[in-house]
Design an enzyme around this catalytic site. Structure first.
Site, PDB file in Angstrom:
ATOM      1  N   LYS A 148       0.840  -1.209   0.000  1.00  0.00           N
ATOM      2  CA  LYS A 148       0.000   0.000   0.000  1.00  0.00           C
ATOM      3  C   LYS A 148       0.873   1.256   0.000  1.00  0.00           C
ATOM      4  CE  LYS A 148      -1.849   1.621   4.074  1.00  0.00           C
ATOM      5  NZ  LYS A 148      -1.524   3.052   4.216  1.00  0.00           N
ATOM      6  N   CYS A 157      -4.982  12.914  12.709  1.00  0.00           N
ATOM      7  CA  CYS A 157      -5.676  11.637  12.610  1.00  0.00           C
ATOM      8  C   CYS A 157      -5.549  10.949  13.948  1.00  0.00           C
ATOM      9  CB  CYS A 157      -5.102  10.790  11.483  1.00  0.00           C
ATOM     10  SG  CYS A 157      -3.478  10.163  11.849  1.00  0.00           S
ATOM     11  N   ASP A 198       4.224   0.836  12.192  1.00  0.00           N
ATOM     12  CA  ASP A 198       3.027   0.184  11.633  1.00  0.00           C
ATOM     13  C   ASP A 198       2.883  -1.272  12.091  1.00  0.00           C
ATOM     14  OD1 ASP A 198       2.346   2.492  10.376  1.00  0.00           O
ATOM     15  OD2 ASP A 198       2.824   1.832   8.348  1.00  0.00           O
ATOM     16  N   ARG A 255      -9.104  -0.214   4.691  1.00  0.00           N
ATOM     17  CA  ARG A 255      -8.211   0.775   4.073  1.00  0.00           C
ATOM     18  C   ARG A 255      -6.926   0.112   3.588  1.00  0.00           C
ATOM     19  NH1 ARG A 255      -6.017   4.469   8.023  1.00  0.00           N
ATOM     20  NH2 ARG A 255      -4.542   4.512   6.336  1.00  0.00           N
TER      21      ARG A 255
HETATM   22  C1  UD1 Z   1       4.185   6.908   6.348  1.00  0.00           C
HETATM   23  C2  UD1 Z   1       3.290   5.704   6.171  1.00  0.00           C
HETATM   24  C3  UD1 Z   1       2.707   5.274   7.505  1.00  0.00           C
HETATM   25  C4  UD1 Z   1       3.818   5.063   8.523  1.00  0.00           C
HETATM   26  C5  UD1 Z   1       4.731   6.268   8.600  1.00  0.00           C
HETATM   27  C6  UD1 Z   1       5.941   6.050   9.487  1.00  0.00           C
HETATM   28  C7  UD1 Z   1       2.441   6.014   3.916  1.00  0.00           C
HETATM   29  C8  UD1 Z   1       1.280   6.299   3.036  1.00  0.00           C
HETATM   30  N1  UD1 Z   1       2.221   6.049   5.244  1.00  0.00           N
HETATM   31  O1  UD1 Z   1       3.363   7.968   6.814  1.00  0.00           O
HETATM   32  O2  UD1 Z   1       1.978   4.059   7.320  1.00  0.00           O
HETATM   33  O3  UD1 Z   1       3.238   4.846   9.800  1.00  0.00           O
HETATM   34  O4  UD1 Z   1       5.219   6.600   7.280  1.00  0.00           O
HETATM   35  O5  UD1 Z   1       6.656   4.957   9.072  1.00  0.00           O
HETATM   36  O6  UD1 Z   1       3.518   5.714   3.450  1.00  0.00           O
HETATM   37  N2  UD1 Z   1       6.282  14.690  10.647  1.00  0.00           N
HETATM   38  C9  UD1 Z   1       6.472  16.029  10.938  1.00  0.00           C
HETATM   39  N3  UD1 Z   1       6.418  16.925   9.913  1.00  0.00           N
HETATM   40  C10 UD1 Z   1       6.205  16.554   8.623  1.00  0.00           C
HETATM   41  C11 UD1 Z   1       6.014  15.197   8.327  1.00  0.00           C
HETATM   42  C12 UD1 Z   1       6.060  14.281   9.365  1.00  0.00           C
HETATM   43  O7  UD1 Z   1       6.663  16.386  12.087  1.00  0.00           O
HETATM   44  O8  UD1 Z   1       6.174  17.436   7.748  1.00  0.00           O
HETATM   45  C13 UD1 Z   1       6.306  13.703  11.729  1.00  0.00           C
HETATM   46  C14 UD1 Z   1       4.942  13.022  11.911  1.00  0.00           C
HETATM   47  O9  UD1 Z   1       4.084  13.804  12.693  1.00  0.00           O
HETATM   48  C15 UD1 Z   1       5.324  11.735  12.573  1.00  0.00           C
HETATM   49  C16 UD1 Z   1       6.695  11.426  11.964  1.00  0.00           C
HETATM   50  O10 UD1 Z   1       7.171  12.631  11.391  1.00  0.00           O
HETATM   51  O11 UD1 Z   1       5.465  11.907  13.962  1.00  0.00           O
HETATM   52  C17 UD1 Z   1       6.672  10.342  10.913  1.00  0.00           C
HETATM   53  O12 UD1 Z   1       5.825  10.735   9.863  1.00  0.00           O
HETATM   54  P1  UD1 Z   1       6.105  10.350   8.352  1.00  0.00           P
HETATM   55  O13 UD1 Z   1       7.331   9.507   8.242  1.00  0.00           O
HETATM   56  O14 UD1 Z   1       6.007  11.579   7.537  1.00  0.00           O
HETATM   57  O15 UD1 Z   1       4.847   9.436   8.057  1.00  0.00           O
HETATM   58  P2  UD1 Z   1       3.914   9.474   6.797  1.00  0.00           P
HETATM   59  O16 UD1 Z   1       4.713   9.674   5.570  1.00  0.00           O
HETATM   60  O17 UD1 Z   1       2.754  10.349   7.065  1.00  0.00           O
END
Ligand code: UD1
Length: 417
Positions: free
Chosen positions: A22, A116, A304, A396
């Site tokens: 996914k 979320c 995850d 999902r």
């Molecule tokens: C992706 C995965 C999700 C997984 C996560 C961490 C997808 C579609 N989803 O989510 O299943 O749980 O990686 O492995 O690939 N953060 C910030 N600022 C930002 C972006 C992120 O502070 O601009 C923080 C988030 O709040 C969180 C952490 O970084 O605490 C990790 O987030 P991130 O690695 O970005 O996760 P996603 O890409 O949203």
């Protein structure tokens, strides 16, 4: 409302085929917006998140056709760079189109995805990357609006190795002038899959899988055919299903190298793990030994898989400690596991799990995707019937989960109401 009903106590046995990833498919679908040529993706899972991303691409003007596990995406008619709140709220990962839209149109306007169940999930690192590349970004009115007259390759240091920010910046930079370097980039296998896809389109990227990614801008990108990598989290979920049920399960269509952090922890709890060609066999052993674990960006233990692992540790002989370092609020499943008799205490980002020899079936709610998976796993072990509500969350991200578990001998069904 649909519910999943699990009757515990069966040892799972057999072979299960893991679907495509996914979290790899979603950014790759977004990357199809980078070209006006047709792209063909194989091994695309049939799950709700992918259907939402299909809707997103159609909203932007793309043609999308599904044939079995193949998606054919035609970006030739893409004419919009704007995504409304109705779609970004449906799925947070729809923000992954931003980088591709910026690259293609020098403009993107995407409604703020909002928080979320598992945390506030800001977009600051994505925005920082877009700004470094030359975008003016306004995110003050519920939208993230980015505009650039030209995109210029730069050196970008991420404060945290965010998966989404790394992917969005890769896509925004792929046709920028000059060279972009992303430092402290996320190293997840899904980043490598995106790099491979983009490079086949004609991009010049190297370093994915390491902390520094180098992107040399190119002038155009073409259409390609690509096989998405297997879903390491789905694979891990079946591996834990085998461990918790004292089963003997082979998860097929797995890249063993992606599974190392999960394999290491399952070995620690006492499960027997064997790699066989293209698959991993897990033989569950009791007693389950307690372990301590900390979620971390790849190659650390994946957040995850944290809820699923917690379900297993709730049945261990002894006390385990889980530290969740990636998301600030990813313990929503604890209350639900407690309803089933689990003894878990949470202090901030730390959960202390005192294993119990028995769990009891109960009516519980899936609070998010992986929490839902954890409840199914706990249900496989519990005495009696576990009835899981809010199945939308599970749909999902898991393709045919009941069918797959049933094929391994589980007593699991879906009921309406
Ligand atoms: C992706 C995965 C999700 C997984 C996560 C961490 C997808 C579609 N989803 O989510 O299943 O749980 O990686 O492995 O690939 N953060 C910030 N600022 C930002 C972006 C992120 O502070 O601009 C923080 C988030 O709040 C969180 C952490 O970084 O605490 C990790 O987030 P991130 O690695 O970005 O996760 P996603 O890409 O949203």
């Amino acid at each position: 409302m649909e519910r999943i009903v699990v009757r515990g106590g069966t040892r799972l046995n057999g072979t299960v085929r893991v679907s495509g990833s996914k979290n790899s498919t979603l950014p790759i679908m977004a990357a199809c917006l980078l070209t006006s040529k047709e792209c063909i993706l194989h091994q695309v899972p049939d799950i709700d998140d992918i259907r939402v991303m299909e809707e997103v691409l159609v909203k932007l003007g793309a043609g999308v056709k599904r044939e079995g596990d193949t998606l054919i995406i035609d970006g030739g008619s893409v004419d919009s760079w704007e995504l409304p709140e109705s779609l970004t709220r449906k799925m947070r990962a729809s923000n992954l189109v931003m980088g591709a839209l910026i690259s293609r149109f020098r403009s993107a306007r995407v409604a703020y995805p909002g928080g979320c169940a598992i945390g506030s999930r800001p977009m600051d690192l994505h925005i920082k990357g877009f700004k470094e590349l030359g975008c003016e970004v306004d995110d003050s009115r519920g939208y993230i609006e980015a505009r650039a007259s030209r995109l210029q390759g730069r050196e970008i240091l991420l404060d945290f190795p965010s998966v989404g920010a790394t992917e969005n910046i890769m896509m925004a930079a792929v046709k920028a002038e000059g060279v972009t370097i992303i430092r402290n980039a996320a190293r997840e296998p899904e980043i490598v899959d995106l790099q491979n896809f983009l490079n086949r389109m004609g991009a010049r990227i190297r370093g994915a899988g390491l902390a520094t990614i180098r992107i040399e801008g190119v002038s155009s990108l073409g259409g390609v055919t690509h096989d998405v990598i297997p879903d390491r989290i789905e694979a891990g979920t079946f591996m834990v299903a085998s461990a918790i049920s004292q089963g003997d399960v082979v998860a097929e269509n797995v890249v063993a190298g992606h599974m190392e952090p999960i394999i290491a922890k399952l070995k620690e709890v006492g499960a027997k793990i064997m790699k066989c060609n293209g698959g991993i066999r897990v033989i569950g052993k009791r007693p389950v030994r307690p372990v301590d674990l900390k979620t971390l960006p790849f190659p650390g233990f994946p957040t995850d898989m944290q809820p699923q692992m917690m379900a297993l540790l709730a049945t261990a002989e002894g006390t385990s400690v889980i530290v969740e370092t990636v998301f600030e609020n990813r313990f929503m499943h604890v209350d639900e596991l407690r309803r089933m008799g689990a003894d878990i205490k949470v202090e901030g980002r730390v959960a202390i799990i005192r294993g119990k020899p028995k769990l009891a079936g109960a009516a519980v709610e899936a609070t998010d995707l992986r929490a839902g998976a954890a409840l199914i796993l706990a249900g496989l072990y519990a005495e009696g019937e576990t009835i899981i509500g809010n199945t939308d969350h599970i749909d999902r991200g898991y393709e045919s989960i009941e069918d797959k578990l049933r094929s391994l001998g589980a007593t699991i069904s879906r009921v309406d109401g």
